[in-house]
Design a protein around this motif. Structure first.
Motif, PDB file in Angstrom:
ATOM      1  N   GLY A 152       0.795  -1.221   0.000  1.00 50.57           N
ATOM      2  CA  GLY A 152       0.000   0.000   0.000  1.00 50.57           C
ATOM      3  C   GLY A 152       0.828   1.271   0.000  1.00 50.57           C
ATOM      4  O   GLY A 152       0.374   2.309  -0.481  1.00 50.57           O
ATOM      5  N   LYS A 153       2.050   1.207   0.512  1.00 48.02           N
ATOM      6  CA  LYS A 153       2.885   2.398   0.642  1.00 48.02           C
ATOM      7  C   LYS A 153       3.822   2.611  -0.539  1.00 48.02           C
ATOM      8  O   LYS A 153       4.261   3.737  -0.788  1.00 48.02           O
ATOM      9  CB  LYS A 153       3.712   2.331   1.932  1.00 48.02           C
ATOM     10  N   LEU A 154       4.186   1.556  -1.261  1.00 44.72           N
ATOM     11  CA  LEU A 154       5.191   1.658  -2.316  1.00 44.72           C
ATOM     12  C   LEU A 154       4.552   1.821  -3.686  1.00 44.72           C
ATOM     13  O   LEU A 154       3.482   1.250  -3.965  1.00 44.72           O
ATOM     14  CB  LEU A 154       6.084   0.421  -2.337  1.00 44.72           C
ATOM     15  N   ASP A 155       5.218   2.596  -4.548  1.00 49.30           N
ATOM     16  CA  ASP A 155       4.795   2.655  -5.940  1.00 49.30           C
ATOM     17  C   ASP A 155       5.020   1.291  -6.594  1.00 49.30           C
ATOM     18  O   ASP A 155       5.900   0.519  -6.171  1.00 49.30           O
ATOM     19  CB  ASP A 155       5.595   3.720  -6.697  1.00 49.30           C
ATOM     20  N   ALA A 156       4.277   1.049  -7.646  1.00 47.37           N
ATOM     21  CA  ALA A 156       4.344  -0.266  -8.282  1.00 47.37           C
ATOM     22  C   ALA A 156       5.719  -0.562  -8.860  1.00 47.37           C
ATOM     23  O   ALA A 156       6.119  -1.727  -8.973  1.00 47.37           O
ATOM     24  CB  ALA A 156       3.282  -0.364  -9.379  1.00 47.37           C
ATOM     25  N   HIS A 157       6.480   0.481  -9.223  1.00 53.81           N
ATOM     26  CA  HIS A 157       7.771   0.250  -9.865  1.00 53.81           C
ATOM     27  C   HIS A 157       8.898   0.000  -8.862  1.00 53.81           C
ATOM     28  O   HIS A 157      10.013  -0.340  -9.265  1.00 53.81           O
ATOM     29  CB  HIS A 157       8.148   1.458 -10.727  1.00 53.81           C
TER      30      HIS A 157
END
Length: 474
Positions: A342-347
């Motif tokens: 939930g906290k990290l960007d997908a990349h």
């Protein structure tokens, strides 16, 4: 903001502190009168002259090597005087003060010998080299990158950028883009030619080749940005998983305190290492947990850990292999993993590391994905594979360091803008009824984005930010 660049400037051009040699540098127009008054003689261009440099009483401040580089054949494009003396800070300050006093002294006409001579601002010598077309902006940035290089690969890449390797790639893209713009603009000026003219001139083929070459340069530029800026890697996990031990193992030094007590790490500990010449900024964080024993200090440490995770280029999620079959431990790991998603960007890649393999008597059944590795921070087993996997996850291709050039995040962003405009241009060209006015506008915007890289179209505010990061005297 940019400083006024028509006044002469002076600075100590070597690093603060004691050294074998120190340099005081002056740049401005028509330094002949200053040189004559300061040295008591004229200086042959680009020829070192060993001489005493006197103070106002005639006593020598120091014996120096004096060099005069008449403009425009100098670093800044202006007249440049360099005085090389012994590298004591007091000596250099005395020479600096002497130059300022001589510059302010009046000639027979009552005019200062070098009116307006002032201390240079950070990066102002290189800024003048840019403004006087001795360097383009990408090359000027490479000067600072060469000084700041923390690895051999970074230094070589910055040297290639300073020599114009990156700028040449941008110029080739720009030249191809200008040629295509000429065709489109000519069609707009002579609408009777219309689409047939563009087809005969292979406008679509030119645009396709331009996009292909842009993709190649973008890939190289991303590598150059990694080489300069490195990778921010955050180690996360529950208490006592071995995060601090892993940091120490990667750094090869006892940087973080390691104990079996949960919550030992309360704050962020960071160390920069290098892998294949790529800087790796490794961040150790407090153990992530929700427990009634967590005090206020540890709670703040956990909050900071999540802040660091949110800024990461890659996350090492450390698991304790010896507690793999503990249901409560597995549930806490699952909760952390869900929060990470939930906290990290997908990349942003997450690499799962199963630590303490040395303490596991039997081989545990682990996932077989490439994002799961088994290691021992205590013995070092698995660390080489971890290093290579990290480089792979962030897109480092390696193997071409000799041909690599240095690049910055702003270069990557500018090339992404070019790519977006060219995609829109392609859509306009391939439409059933091509919108040539939109095509022309997208090509113009593409060229503006390219020009911003080399400084041919760049705001003064951006120039001020770039050069203010340089050291004084450069």
């Amino acid at each position: 903001m940019l400083a006024q660049h028509d006044a002469p400037i002076i600075a100590i051009a070597t690093a603060p502190g004691r050294g074998a040699v120190g340099i005081v540098r002056v740049s401005g127009k028509n330094l002949g009168a200053l040189i004559q008054a300061l040295c008591g003689r004229g200086l042959k261009p680009r020829e070192a002259t060993y001489m005493p440099l006197p103070d106002e009483t005639g006593a020598p401040i120091d014996h120096v090597l004096a060099l005069h580089f008449p403009g425009p054949n100098s670093y800044t494009g202006e007249d440049v005087l360099e005085l090389q003396a012994h590298g004591g800070p007091v000596v250099l300050q005395l020479i600096l003060a002497r130059c300022l006093r001589v510059a302010a002294s009046l000639n027979q006409q009552g005019v200062p010998l070098l009116g307006g001579l002032r201390l240079a601002q950070p990066g102002e010598f290189t800024q003048r080299a840019f403004l006087n077309h001795k360097l383009d902006l990408a090359q000027a940035e490479a000067v600072a990158d060469l000084i700041d290089a923390s690895t051999e690969a970074a230094a070589r890449g910055a040297s290639r950028s300073l020599a114009g390797a990156f700028s040449n790639e941008i110029h080739q893209l720009r030249d191809a883009l200008i040629h295509l713009r000429m065709l489109v603009e000519a069609t707009l000026d002579f609408p009777e030619e219309d689409i047939d003219f563009l087809k005969q001139a292979d406008a679509q083929g030119q645009l396709n080749r331009l996009q292909h070459n842009l993709a190649r340069v973008m890939a190289q530029t991303k590598q150059g940005a990694l080489l300069r800026e490195g990778i921010r890697v955050v180690i996360a996990g529950q208490p006592n998983a071995g995060k601090s031990s892993l940091l120490n193992a990667l750094a090869g030094a006892e940087l973080a305190i390691v104990t079996p007590i949960a919550g030992t790490t309360r704050d962020v500990v960071q160390q920069t290492i290098q892998i294949d010449g790529v800087p790796l900024h490794v961040v150790d964080t407090a153990g992530l947990r929700e427990h009634p024993d967590v005090d206020e200090v540890e709670r703040i440490g956990i909050a900071r850990a999540w802040e660091q995770i949110g800024q990461a280029d890659a996350v090492l999620f450390l698991h304790d292999l010896t507690r793999k079959d503990d249901a409560a431990y597995a549930a806490a790991d699952l909760q952390i993993e869900q929060t990470l998603q939930g906290k990290l960007d997908a990349h942003v890649p997450v690499l799962h590391l199963w630590n303490k393999a040395d303490a596991q008597s039997t081989a545990a059944a682990l996932p077989t994905q490439a994002t799961h590795l088994t290691l021992s921070a205590k013995t070092g087993d698995g660390l080489p594979a971890l290093r290579q996997q990290l480089l792979h996850l962030v897109g480092w291709q390696g193997g071409g360091a000799e041909g690599m050039f240095m690049a910055r995040g702003r270069h990557v962003q500018a090339l992404h803008e070019v790519d977006e405009h060219l995609m829109l241009a392609n859509a306009s060209l391939q439409a059933q009824v091509p919108a040539l006015d939109l095509l022309a506008e997208e090509l113009r915007l593409s060229q503006n984005a390219l020009n911003a890289i080399t400084g041919e179209f760049t705001s003064d505010d951006l120039l001020g930010v770039i050069f203010s990061s340089f050291c004084i005297g450069k």
